[in-house]
Design a protein around this motif. Sequence first.
Motif, mmCIF file in Angstrom:
data_model
loop_
_atom_site.group_PDB
_atom_site.id
_atom_site.type_symbol
_atom_site.label_atom_id
_atom_site.label_comp_id
_atom_site.label_asym_id
_atom_site.label_seq_id
_atom_site.Cartn_x
_atom_site.Cartn_y
_atom_site.Cartn_z
ATOM 1 N N TRP A 26 107.850 73.240 91.430
ATOM 2 C CA TRP A 26 106.994 72.467 90.575
ATOM 3 C C TRP A 26 106.162 71.991 90.243
ATOM 4 O O TRP A 26 104.887 72.125 89.644
ATOM 5 C CB TRP A 26 108.585 71.742 89.517
ATOM 6 N N GLY A 27 106.009 70.996 91.366
ATOM 7 C CA GLY A 27 104.202 70.047 91.636
ATOM 8 C C GLY A 27 103.445 71.028 91.845
ATOM 9 O O GLY A 27 102.415 71.005 91.539
ATOM 10 N N ALA A 28 103.726 72.334 92.238
ATOM 11 C CA ALA A 28 102.933 72.930 92.445
ATOM 12 C C ALA A 28 102.390 73.474 91.400
ATOM 13 O O ALA A 28 100.935 74.367 91.068
ATOM 14 C CB ALA A 28 103.054 74.054 94.139
ATOM 15 N N LEU A 29 103.125 74.597 90.788
ATOM 16 C CA LEU A 29 102.763 75.378 89.909
ATOM 17 C C LEU A 29 102.786 74.668 88.317
ATOM 18 O O LEU A 29 101.964 75.169 87.950
ATOM 19 C CB LEU A 29 103.207 76.413 90.092
ATOM 20 N N ALA A 114 87.674 66.869 90.014
ATOM 21 C CA ALA A 114 87.899 68.587 89.002
ATOM 22 C C ALA A 114 89.466 68.614 88.714
ATOM 23 O O ALA A 114 90.214 68.206 89.642
ATOM 24 C CB ALA A 114 86.896 70.188 89.405
ATOM 25 N N ALA A 115 89.762 69.333 88.455
ATOM 26 C CA ALA A 115 90.952 69.247 88.017
ATOM 27 C C ALA A 115 91.318 70.678 88.695
ATOM 28 O O ALA A 115 91.486 71.571 89.180
ATOM 29 C CB ALA A 115 91.380 69.763 85.832
ATOM 30 N N PRO A 116 92.973 70.170 89.766
ATOM 31 C CA PRO A 116 93.440 71.649 91.182
ATOM 32 C C PRO A 116 93.726 72.430 90.184
ATOM 33 O O PRO A 116 94.665 72.425 88.828
ATOM 34 C CB PRO A 116 94.318 70.427 91.958
ATOM 35 N N ASP A 117 93.398 73.218 91.260
ATOM 36 C CA ASP A 117 93.602 74.984 90.825
ATOM 37 C C ASP A 117 95.310 74.904 91.398
ATOM 38 O O ASP A 117 95.948 73.682 91.976
ATOM 39 C CB ASP A 117 93.140 75.833 91.720
ATOM 40 N N PRO A 118 96.703 75.583 90.728
ATOM 41 C CA PRO A 118 97.576 75.671 91.078
ATOM 42 C C PRO A 118 97.631 75.875 92.797
ATOM 43 O O PRO A 118 96.767 77.003 93.136
ATOM 44 C CB PRO A 118 98.438 77.306 89.956
ATOM 45 N N GLY A 119 99.155 75.837 92.881
ATOM 46 C CA GLY A 119 99.354 75.483 94.729
ATOM 47 C C GLY A 119 99.404 74.556 95.131
ATOM 48 O O GLY A 119 99.556 73.061 94.422
ATOM 49 N N ILE A 120 98.892 74.152 96.858
ATOM 50 C CA ILE A 120 99.355 72.895 97.659
ATOM 51 C C ILE A 120 97.799 72.530 97.140
ATOM 52 O O ILE A 120 98.477 70.677 96.674
ATOM 53 C CB ILE A 120 98.694 73.431 98.486
ATOM 54 N N GLY A 121 96.924 72.795 96.207
ATOM 55 C CA GLY A 121 96.166 71.480 95.882
ATOM 56 C C GLY A 121 97.094 70.593 94.746
ATOM 57 O O GLY A 121 96.537 69.328 94.481
ATOM 58 N N ARG A 126 99.128 65.895 92.797
ATOM 59 C CA ARG A 126 100.353 65.018 92.207
ATOM 60 C C ARG A 126 100.919 63.610 93.040
ATOM 61 O O ARG A 126 101.123 62.720 92.604
ATOM 62 C CB ARG A 126 101.630 66.151 91.713
ATOM 63 N N LEU A 127 101.439 64.424 93.773
ATOM 64 C CA LEU A 127 101.318 63.380 94.970
ATOM 65 C C LEU A 127 100.445 62.192 95.237
ATOM 66 O O LEU A 127 100.977 61.067 95.823
ATOM 67 C CB LEU A 127 101.812 63.969 96.723
ATOM 68 N N ALA A 128 99.075 62.630 95.291
ATOM 69 C CA ALA A 128 98.164 61.155 95.546
ATOM 70 C C ALA A 128 98.186 60.142 94.468
ATOM 71 O O ALA A 128 98.555 59.062 94.565
ATOM 72 C CB ALA A 128 96.674 61.653 95.146
ATOM 73 N N ASN A 129 98.494 60.800 92.633
ATOM 74 C CA ASN A 129 98.545 59.857 91.418
ATOM 75 C C ASN A 129 99.650 58.962 91.617
ATOM 76 O O ASN A 129 99.662 58.472 90.773
ATOM 77 C CB ASN A 129 98.624 60.843 90.236
ATOM 78 N N ALA A 130 100.719 59.637 92.431
ATOM 79 C CA ALA A 130 101.935 59.252 91.898
ATOM 80 C C ALA A 130 101.725 58.075 93.474
ATOM 81 O O ALA A 130 102.073 56.696 92.710
ATOM 82 C CB ALA A 130 103.431 59.980 93.592
ATOM 83 N N GLY A 131 101.132 57.873 94.739
ATOM 84 C CA GLY A 131 100.725 57.151 95.122
ATOM 85 C C GLY A 131 100.176 55.905 94.703
ATOM 86 O O GLY A 131 100.361 54.721 94.423
ATOM 87 N N HIS A 132 98.831 56.622 93.912
ATOM 88 C CA HIS A 132 98.413 55.230 93.656
ATOM 89 C C HIS A 132 98.776 54.898 92.153
ATOM 90 O O HIS A 132 98.671 53.193 92.499
ATOM 91 C CB HIS A 132 97.360 56.325 92.227
#
Length: 144
Positions: A26-29, A114-121, A126-132
Amino acid sequence: MTLPPALRRHWPLAALAGALLLALLWGALAPLRGASHEVPVEIGPGAAGPSTVRLTLGVQDVLLVRNRTGAPLVFGPVQLAPGAEFRLPVEEAGEQAIPCPALAGGVLRVRVVAAPDPGIGRLRWRLANAGHALRTLPLRGPEE
């Protein structure tokens, strides 16, 4: 149909692994969206505000500066009256240094990604925003 003995014995662990895999997918897509495109920065007396702000094009791409100092505030080429707000929309990725004498160091660095593309980016974003969000939680003492 019977399950193998190893799966029968470890079904809670298998269910947990499946739930984790679904959360990662879900986080990736899943598409990025937020309640607001604004990232607020409040500059008040005693609280100097952040020195760096990170914006994402298409998700959070408007910097909202609020003057809570009770005195006029200079933010780049704009002078804000006490209690005033200033919205700065961004349209391209990069980093800007905006002079603001009320902040520590006298500069607010605005990093636009830039907004990240679907996938690992997207999962990394999402993980960086949660950490921030966890790092910048406001500190509050016990209420008396």
